[in-house]
Scaffold this motif. Structure first.
Motif, PDB file in Angstrom:
ATOM      1  N   ASP A   1      -4.734  11.796 -10.503  1.00  0.00           N
ATOM      2  CA  ASP A   1      -3.623  12.389 -11.245  1.00  0.00           C
ATOM      3  C   ASP A   1      -2.267  12.106 -10.589  1.00  0.00           C
ATOM      4  OD1 ASP A   1      -4.575  13.980  -9.105  1.00  0.00           O
ATOM      5  OD2 ASP A   1      -3.574  15.756  -9.890  1.00  0.00           O
ATOM      6  N   TYR A   2      -2.253  11.426  -9.440  1.00  0.00           N
ATOM      7  CA  TYR A   2      -1.005  11.112  -8.758  1.00  0.00           C
ATOM      8  C   TYR A   2      -0.430   9.807  -9.309  1.00  0.00           C
ATOM      9  CZ  TYR A   2      -1.760  14.563  -4.977  1.00  0.00           C
ATOM     10  OH  TYR A   2      -1.939  15.710  -4.248  1.00  0.00           O
ATOM     11  N   GLY A   3       0.894   9.731  -9.352  1.00  0.00           N
ATOM     12  CA  GLY A   3       1.552   8.485  -9.716  1.00  0.00           C
ATOM     13  C   GLY A   3       1.454   7.465  -8.596  1.00  0.00           C
ATOM     14  N   TRP A   4       2.028   6.285  -8.832  1.00  0.00           N
ATOM     15  CA  TRP A   4       1.842   5.163  -7.904  1.00  0.00           C
ATOM     16  C   TRP A   4       3.107   4.321  -7.852  1.00  0.00           C
ATOM     17  CZ3 TRP A   4      -1.840   4.074  -4.465  1.00  0.00           C
ATOM     18  CH2 TRP A   4      -1.964   2.757  -3.974  1.00  0.00           C
ATOM     19  N   LEU A   5       3.610   4.118  -6.641  1.00  0.00           N
ATOM     20  CA  LEU A   5       4.740   3.225  -6.414  1.00  0.00           C
ATOM     21  C   LEU A   5       4.465   2.444  -5.138  1.00  0.00           C
ATOM     22  CD1 LEU A   5       7.600   2.201  -7.123  1.00  0.00           C
ATOM     23  CD2 LEU A   5       8.507   4.085  -5.741  1.00  0.00           C
ATOM     24  N   SER A   6       4.130   1.172  -5.301  1.00  0.00           N
ATOM     25  CA  SER A   6       3.823   0.300  -4.173  1.00  0.00           C
ATOM     26  C   SER A   6       4.647  -0.968  -4.272  1.00  0.00           C
ATOM     27  CB  SER A   6       2.341  -0.075  -4.167  1.00  0.00           C
ATOM     28  OG  SER A   6       2.087  -1.123  -3.246  1.00  0.00           O
ATOM     29  N   GLU A   7       5.048  -1.480  -3.109  1.00  0.00           N
ATOM     30  CA  GLU A   7       5.805  -2.730  -3.106  1.00  0.00           C
ATOM     31  C   GLU A   7       5.040  -3.861  -3.775  1.00  0.00           C
ATOM     32  OE1 GLU A   7       8.255  -5.754  -0.176  1.00  0.00           O
ATOM     33  OE2 GLU A   7       6.981  -4.232   0.745  1.00  0.00           O
ATOM     34  N   GLU A   8       3.717  -3.821  -3.687  1.00  0.00           N
ATOM     35  CA  GLU A   8       2.929  -4.956  -4.149  1.00  0.00           C
ATOM     36  C   GLU A   8       2.318  -4.767  -5.527  1.00  0.00           C
ATOM     37  OE1 GLU A   8       3.576  -7.371  -2.529  1.00  0.00           O
ATOM     38  OE2 GLU A   8       4.151  -6.543  -0.590  1.00  0.00           O
ATOM     39  N   ASP A   9       2.775  -3.790  -6.287  1.00  0.00           N
ATOM     40  CA  ASP A   9       2.317  -3.605  -7.664  1.00  0.00           C
ATOM     41  C   ASP A   9       3.511  -3.512  -8.602  1.00  0.00           C
ATOM     42  OD1 ASP A   9      -0.569  -3.502  -7.724  1.00  0.00           O
ATOM     43  OD2 ASP A   9      -0.433  -1.637  -6.570  1.00  0.00           O
ATOM     44  N   ALA A  10       3.324  -3.959  -9.814  1.00  0.00           N
ATOM     45  CA  ALA A  10       4.365  -3.818 -10.827  1.00  0.00           C
ATOM     46  C   ALA A  10       4.663  -2.334 -11.044  1.00  0.00           C
ATOM     47  CB  ALA A  10       3.925  -4.469 -12.128  1.00  0.00           C
ATOM     48  N   ASP A  11       5.932  -2.008 -11.118  1.00  0.00           N
ATOM     49  CA  ASP A  11       6.328  -0.613 -11.309  1.00  0.00           C
ATOM     50  C   ASP A  11       6.083  -0.193 -12.747  1.00  0.00           C
ATOM     51  OD1 ASP A  11       7.341   1.885 -10.828  1.00  0.00           O
ATOM     52  OD2 ASP A  11       9.431   1.255 -10.710  1.00  0.00           O
ATOM     53  N   SER A  12       5.815   1.091 -12.928  1.00  0.00           N
ATOM     54  CA  SER A  12       5.597   1.641 -14.264  1.00  0.00           C
ATOM     55  C   SER A  12       6.415   2.915 -14.423  1.00  0.00           C
ATOM     56  CB  SER A  12       4.118   1.966 -14.489  1.00  0.00           C
ATOM     57  OG  SER A  12       3.950   2.753 -15.653  1.00  0.00           O
ATOM     58  N   PRO A  13       7.111   3.073 -15.549  1.00  0.00           N
ATOM     59  CA  PRO A  13       7.870   4.310 -15.757  1.00  0.00           C
ATOM     60  C   PRO A  13       6.987   5.542 -15.875  1.00  0.00           C
ATOM     61  CG  PRO A  13       7.849   2.959 -17.751  1.00  0.00           C
ATOM     62  CD  PRO A  13       7.270   2.120 -16.666  1.00  0.00           C
ATOM     63  N   ALA A  14       5.675   5.355 -15.992  1.00  0.00           N
ATOM     64  CA  ALA A  14       4.777   6.505 -16.095  1.00  0.00           C
ATOM     65  C   ALA A  14       4.882   7.403 -14.869  1.00  0.00           C
ATOM     66  CB  ALA A  14       3.338   6.029 -16.268  1.00  0.00           C
ATOM     67  N   ARG A  15       5.215   6.826 -13.715  1.00  0.00           N
ATOM     68  CA  ARG A  15       5.294   7.629 -12.478  1.00  0.00           C
ATOM     69  C   ARG A  15       6.377   8.696 -12.566  1.00  0.00           C
ATOM     70  NH1 ARG A  15       9.827   5.963  -9.671  1.00  0.00           N
ATOM     71  NH2 ARG A  15      10.523   3.830 -10.066  1.00  0.00           N
ATOM     72  N   LEU A  16       7.418   8.452 -13.374  1.00  0.00           N
ATOM     73  CA  LEU A  16       8.553   9.373 -13.434  1.00  0.00           C
ATOM     74  C   LEU A  16       8.157  10.730 -14.001  1.00  0.00           C
ATOM     75  CD1 LEU A  16      11.246   6.864 -14.736  1.00  0.00           C
ATOM     76  CD2 LEU A  16      10.897   7.655 -12.378  1.00  0.00           C
ATOM     77  N   GLY A  17       7.104  10.770 -14.791  1.00  0.00           N
ATOM     78  CA  GLY A  17       6.675  12.025 -15.393  1.00  0.00           C
ATOM     79  C   GLY A  17       5.593  12.743 -14.618  1.00  0.00           C
ATOM     80  N   GLN A  18       5.238  12.218 -13.435  1.00  0.00           N
ATOM     81  CA  GLN A  18       4.154  12.821 -12.671  1.00  0.00           C
ATOM     82  C   GLN A  18       4.705  13.659 -11.519  1.00  0.00           C
ATOM     83  OE1 GLN A  18       2.108   8.837 -12.728  1.00  0.00           O
ATOM     84  NE2 GLN A  18       0.279  10.129 -12.858  1.00  0.00           N
ATOM     85  N   ASP A  19       4.077  14.806 -11.302  1.00  0.00           N
ATOM     86  CA  ASP A  19       4.552  15.759 -10.304  1.00  0.00           C
ATOM     87  C   ASP A  19       4.443  15.197  -8.893  1.00  0.00           C
ATOM     88  OD1 ASP A  19       5.413  18.504  -9.589  1.00  0.00           O
ATOM     89  OD2 ASP A  19       3.440  18.594  -8.631  1.00  0.00           O
ATOM     90  N   ARG A  20       3.361  14.492  -8.620  1.00  0.00           N
ATOM     91  CA  ARG A  20       3.142  13.893  -7.307  1.00  0.00           C
ATOM     92  C   ARG A  20       2.852  12.405  -7.463  1.00  0.00           C
ATOM     93  NH1 ARG A  20       0.497  18.900  -6.978  1.00  0.00           N
ATOM     94  NH2 ARG A  20       1.101  20.209  -5.208  1.00  0.00           N
ATOM     95  N   LEU A  21       3.216  11.647  -6.451  1.00  0.00           N
ATOM     96  CA  LEU A  21       2.888  10.228  -6.471  1.00  0.00           C
ATOM     97  C   LEU A  21       2.772   9.692  -5.058  1.00  0.00           C
ATOM     98  CD1 LEU A  21       5.874   7.872  -7.256  1.00  0.00           C
ATOM     99  CD2 LEU A  21       6.210  10.303  -6.785  1.00  0.00           C
TER     100      LEU A  21
END
Length: 259
Positions: free
Chosen positions: A60-80
């Motif tokens: 249920d956590y969002g994801w922001l990694s240098e080596e993956d394409a970014d997704s705006p879906a993370r902006l709506g998640q409480d934790r990432l």
């Protein structure tokens, strides 16, 4: 929850480090990422491992990694998760020891748990919000430096150019490490009085280290003195200054941002 997340990040960092070491000093394949510098097959292997482990444990956590394409879906998640599989890739390619795995959990814009692990040195920095900052399980604390005289600062030579310092270039001892995450941790443990980068900084490079430094008692802001915020639509901060409280304000003043 920060304690559980910190335990997960610690486990993940150590296992990721073991993967990185399989490629270290083994002439890994290297590519250039436009505008971001080099990436190696080790970065990608570590990232794949972390994605499977961390997202498997916290789907249920969002994801922001240098080596993956970014997704705006993370902006709506409480934790990432915010991570750099290998921070200091140039150091890694050169066979140096000071590359790091940088992992953080961010909640509502602020890091809650952070781990920076240097596999080649088997050196582990950890912190959670409201907890203590540790190096290899022992408490660490930022320095008590007061003012610029005699201070040690981690930054690039380019950052010390006179055009950046309307209040005058500070006379201090400059050092450098390739990994931003490691620079922040060196401030956290008081081995250096401060670090700064005037260039915009990617969130994955600084989220874990910024938390560790702050929990250790350093003052951590962007280059203008504003509070760092994470999980932004464009995941970059306007530079970073992390320093002993008695040094931070003096650096800001010299940069023209003093209150």
């Amino acid at each position: 929850m920060p304690a559980r997340d910190l335990a997960l990040l610690t486990e993940a960092a150590r296992s990721a480090g073991a993967i990185a070491l399989r490629y270290w000093r083994q002439a890994p394949k290297v590519w250039e990422k436009p505008g971001q510098g080099p990436v190696t097959e080790a970065d990608l292997a570590v990232n794949d491992h972390l994605r499977g482990l961390l997202r498997g444990a916290r789907p249920d956590y969002g994801w922001l990694s240098e080596e993956d394409a970014d997704s705006p879906a993370r902006l709506g998640q409480d934790r990432l998760f915010v991570l750099d599989p290998i921070d200091g890739t140039r150091a890694f390619i050169a066979g140096e020891e000071t590359f790091a795995v940088s992992l953080a959990v961010v909640r509502q814009g602020q890091p809650m748990a952070g781990v920076v692990y240097l596999p080649a040195l088997d050196r582990l920095y950890t912190a959670s919000a409201g907890g203590v900052a540790l190096k290899d399980g022992q408490p660490i604390r930022a320095s008590g430096q007061l003012g610029i005289e005699g201070a040690t600062l981690l930054t690039t030579a380019a950052a010390m150019a006179p055009e950046h310092w309307p209040g005058g270039v500070p006379d201090l001892k400059r050092s450098f490490r390739a990994s931003l995450a490691y620079r922040l941790c060196l401030v956290a443990e008081g081995r250096h009085d401060g670090m700064l980068t005037l260039r915009d900084a990617w969130e994955w490079d600084i989220a874990a280290g910024a938390l560790i430094a702050a929990v250790a008692g350093a003052q951590v802001t962007d280059r203008t003195g504003a509070v760092l915020e994470f999980n932004r639509p464009h995941p970059q901060a306007a530079g970073v200054i992390a320093a002993a409280p008695g040094l931070h304000g003096a650096l800001l003043a010299r940069l023209g941002h003093g209150g």
